[in-house]
Enzyme design. Sequence first.
Site, short mmCIF file in Angstrom:
data_model
loop_
_atom_site.label_atom_id
_atom_site.label_comp_id
_atom_site.label_asym_id
_atom_site.label_seq_id
_atom_site.Cartn_x
_atom_site.Cartn_y
_atom_site.Cartn_z
N LYS A 22 107.37 -0.34 -134.12
CA LYS A 22 106.83 -0.80 -132.84
C LYS A 22 106.78 -2.32 -132.92
CE LYS A 22 103.07 -0.32 -129.60
NZ LYS A 22 102.37 -1.61 -129.78
N GLN B 115 100.21 4.81 -138.06
CA GLN B 115 100.86 3.48 -138.02
C GLN B 115 100.32 2.61 -139.14
OE1 GLN B 115 99.81 0.34 -135.09
NE2 GLN B 115 101.89 0.61 -134.30
N GLY C 246 99.70 1.83 -122.94
CA GLY C 246 98.53 1.43 -123.72
C GLY C 246 97.31 1.27 -122.83
N ARG C 247 97.12 0.03 -122.35
CA ARG C 247 95.90 -0.27 -121.58
C ARG C 247 95.82 0.52 -120.29
NH1 ARG C 247 97.26 -6.40 -121.46
NH2 ARG C 247 99.28 -5.37 -121.27
N HIS D 224 107.44 -3.64 -127.12
CA HIS D 224 106.53 -4.24 -126.13
C HIS D 224 107.23 -5.51 -125.66
CE1 HIS D 224 102.44 -6.43 -125.36
NE2 HIS D 224 103.15 -6.25 -124.26
N CYS E 153 101.62 -6.93 -133.52
CA CYS E 153 100.30 -7.55 -133.36
C CYS E 153 100.43 -9.07 -133.19
CB CYS E 153 99.41 -7.21 -134.57
SG CYS E 153 97.73 -7.79 -134.35
C1 LIG Z 1 92.63 -4.16 -127.86
C2 LIG Z 1 94.04 -3.82 -128.23
C3 LIG Z 1 94.31 -3.21 -129.45
C4 LIG Z 1 95.63 -2.89 -129.82
N1 LIG Z 1 95.87 -2.25 -131.02
C5 LIG Z 1 97.15 -1.93 -131.36
C6 LIG Z 1 97.45 -1.22 -132.57
O1 LIG Z 1 96.57 -0.83 -133.34
N2 LIG Z 1 98.75 -0.96 -132.85
C7 LIG Z 1 99.78 -1.32 -131.99
O2 LIG Z 1 100.94 -1.04 -132.26
N3 LIG Z 1 99.51 -1.96 -130.83
C8 LIG Z 1 98.23 -2.26 -130.50
N4 LIG Z 1 97.99 -2.87 -129.30
C9 LIG Z 1 99.13 -3.10 -128.36
C10 LIG Z 1 99.29 -1.91 -127.40
O3 LIG Z 1 99.55 -0.71 -128.10
C11 LIG Z 1 100.46 -2.14 -126.42
O4 LIG Z 1 101.64 -2.33 -127.16
C12 LIG Z 1 100.26 -3.37 -125.53
O5 LIG Z 1 98.94 -3.39 -125.01
C13 LIG Z 1 101.27 -3.38 -124.38
O6 LIG Z 1 101.28 -2.17 -123.68
P1 LIG Z 1 100.37 -1.93 -122.36
O7 LIG Z 1 100.71 -3.03 -121.39
O8 LIG Z 1 100.78 -0.55 -121.87
O9 LIG Z 1 98.94 -1.99 -122.78
C14 LIG Z 1 96.69 -3.20 -128.93
C15 LIG Z 1 96.41 -3.81 -127.71
C16 LIG Z 1 95.12 -4.12 -127.34
C17 LIG Z 1 94.85 -4.79 -126.01
#
Ligand SMILES: Cc1cc2nc3c(=O)[nH]c(=O)nc-3n(C[C@H](O)[C@H](O)[C@H](O)COP(=O)(O)O)c2cc1C
Length: 318
Positions: free
Chosen positions: A135, A66, A220-221, A164, A96
């Site tokens: 994304k 990415q 993600g989380r 997202h 982001c």
């Molecule tokens: C600490 C942290 C770092 C993240 N880093 C990225 C990243 O490098 N690239 C990206 O596309 N999204 C990043 N995200 C977003 C997650 O990939 C995801 O889109 C977002 O947390 C929502 O999905 P979830 O509710 O399943 O976590 C990050 C989120 C968090 C909390």
Amino acid sequence: MAITLLSSPLQGFTDFRFRNAFHHYFGGIDTFYAPYIRLNGKLKIKQSYQNDLQLENNSTTNLIPQVMTNDADEFLFVVKYVQSLGYKELNWNLGCPYPMVTKSGMGSGLICNPTKIDEILKRAHNETDITVSMKMRMGYEHAEEILDTFPILDNYPLKSIAIHARIGKQLYKGPVDLEAFSRCLDSTKHKLYYNGDITSVEAFQKIQERFPSIDHFMIGRGLIADPFLPSMIKNNTNEYPKNRWDIFSEFHDTIYQQYDEYLSGPTPIKMKMLGFWEYFSQSFSNPQKTYKAIKKAGNQVKYKNAVSEILSKERKLS
Ligand SMILES: Cc1cc2nc3c(=O)[nH]c(=O)nc-3n(C[C@H](O)[C@H](O)[C@H](O)COP(=O)(O)O)c2cc1C
């Protein structure tokens, strides 16, 4: 309908060490996205990004790099780099939410600038043969911003758009906006992936019922908080394996050992693992107490004792 589960990248968490161990101990994820590469104005790929993407460091089968940028030259530079490693696809981060990023017109701060998006996609498609996927959030200020980008995005053969279902201004707070996500489904010809707050099998099922046309879901989380979640979703069950905590323990020890070798000194490894425990603790019976016990552990011996105590308590409860 067969579903595809994708690991949504988390910078600082889902690097190759985490992904390899996750894949080995838990499975359930079809495709992993690597956290973003960011160049900060220099046409040079930092060593840590290189380590993360080099094929010999990755034992997961499907990995997609990415990039986060608002500059066509940077984009093309990263395309060349990932292609030199053998990757066929580059994912572009327009999600982001952090002000440092969005104020400079990157991440979710770029969604409101379809002209810029067009310029970069045009050069990527005219000058390279990379497959591009996106994304995105639905906007920074409001969830309609993405609707103005779709006519541009529809002009390019993008592989997919993972959304997202929040806006940048929300950071990670407040509910996902499923109404707005539903509008996105009606407003583009591209294949959409759903992302946001899949934290349990029930939460997944609710999203699946609401959006029956979606067959790609990014976690993600939720995957860090409960690494069994993807395989439980795949197996359509709420049941953990009988040796749940043994598997978790081996996984934990594997990543601990690898981060300990890579990071020098007791403080960085402590901070690294504490970051993971903010998530891990959420699937323990008493999240706050669990996190506190880890936080309190003043040195590596105490840390290891705290982990084994936490796990033995959990084994007794299960
Ligand atoms: C600490 C942290 C770092 C993240 N880093 C990225 C990243 O490098 N690239 C990206 O596309 N999204 C990043 N995200 C977003 C997650 O990939 C995801 O889109 C977002 O947390 C929502 O999905 P979830 O509710 O399943 O976590 C990050 C989120 C968090 C909390």
